[in-house]
Design a protein around this motif. Sequence first.
Motif, mmCIF file in Angstrom:
data_model
loop_
_atom_site.group_PDB
_atom_site.id
_atom_site.type_symbol
_atom_site.label_atom_id
_atom_site.label_comp_id
_atom_site.label_asym_id
_atom_site.label_seq_id
_atom_site.Cartn_x
_atom_site.Cartn_y
_atom_site.Cartn_z
ATOM 1 N N ASP A 18 30.578 2.084 -57.582
ATOM 2 C CA ASP A 18 31.821 1.806 -56.866
ATOM 3 C C ASP A 18 32.412 0.500 -57.366
ATOM 4 N N SER A 19 33.700 0.366 -57.177
ATOM 5 C CA SER A 19 34.399 -0.859 -57.510
ATOM 6 C C SER A 19 35.789 -0.790 -56.902
ATOM 7 N N TYR A 20 36.549 -1.841 -57.079
ATOM 8 C CA TYR A 20 37.946 -1.821 -56.665
ATOM 9 C C TYR A 20 38.763 -2.638 -57.653
ATOM 10 N N VAL A 21 40.050 -2.458 -57.600
ATOM 11 C CA VAL A 21 40.976 -3.213 -58.449
ATOM 12 C C VAL A 21 42.093 -3.751 -57.564
ATOM 13 N N THR A 27 42.631 -6.553 -64.371
ATOM 14 C CA THR A 27 41.585 -6.427 -65.384
ATOM 15 C C THR A 27 40.238 -6.969 -64.922
ATOM 16 N N LYS A 28 40.181 -7.559 -63.752
ATOM 17 C CA LYS A 28 38.920 -8.102 -63.236
ATOM 18 C C LYS A 28 38.032 -6.970 -62.723
ATOM 19 N N ASN A 29 36.747 -7.068 -63.005
ATOM 20 C CA ASN A 29 35.777 -6.074 -62.545
ATOM 21 C C ASN A 29 35.124 -6.586 -61.264
ATOM 22 N N TYR A 30 35.321 -5.855 -60.172
ATOM 23 C CA TYR A 30 34.740 -6.221 -58.877
ATOM 24 C C TYR A 30 33.511 -5.362 -58.560
ATOM 25 N N GLY A 31 32.870 -4.828 -59.576
ATOM 26 C CA GLY A 31 31.753 -3.911 -59.375
ATOM 27 C C GLY A 31 30.547 -4.500 -58.667
ATOM 28 N N THR A 32 30.401 -5.824 -58.677
ATOM 29 C CA THR A 32 29.254 -6.437 -57.998
ATOM 30 C C THR A 32 29.619 -6.960 -56.617
ATOM 31 N N THR A 51 40.206 1.269 -54.120
ATOM 32 C CA THR A 51 38.767 1.448 -54.296
ATOM 33 C C THR A 51 38.498 2.720 -55.083
ATOM 34 N N TYR A 52 37.506 2.666 -55.954
ATOM 35 C CA TYR A 52 37.083 3.826 -56.727
ATOM 36 C C TYR A 52 35.608 4.084 -56.476
#
Length: 75
Positions: A18-21, A27-32, A51-52
Amino acid sequence: ALVTHVATYTLAFVPAADSYVKSTNPTKNYGTAVDLLLRQGNAANNTAATTYLRFDVAGSAGRGWRSATWTSPPS
């Protein structure tokens, strides 16, 4: 008349990732991140967040998907 009976299956999957933008930093990765965000934005703050979720759907091949339903567990 031709009558066809189709077996119904219920399969449950948990998110594999999962992550969000955010629109302010696309371009930032919010996966953590610990939380997931969902925000439309408004006149006072036009920041939007989407959210993805990724699901591994092993075991579903050849079943002829007709629909899928998302059910969120209670928090």
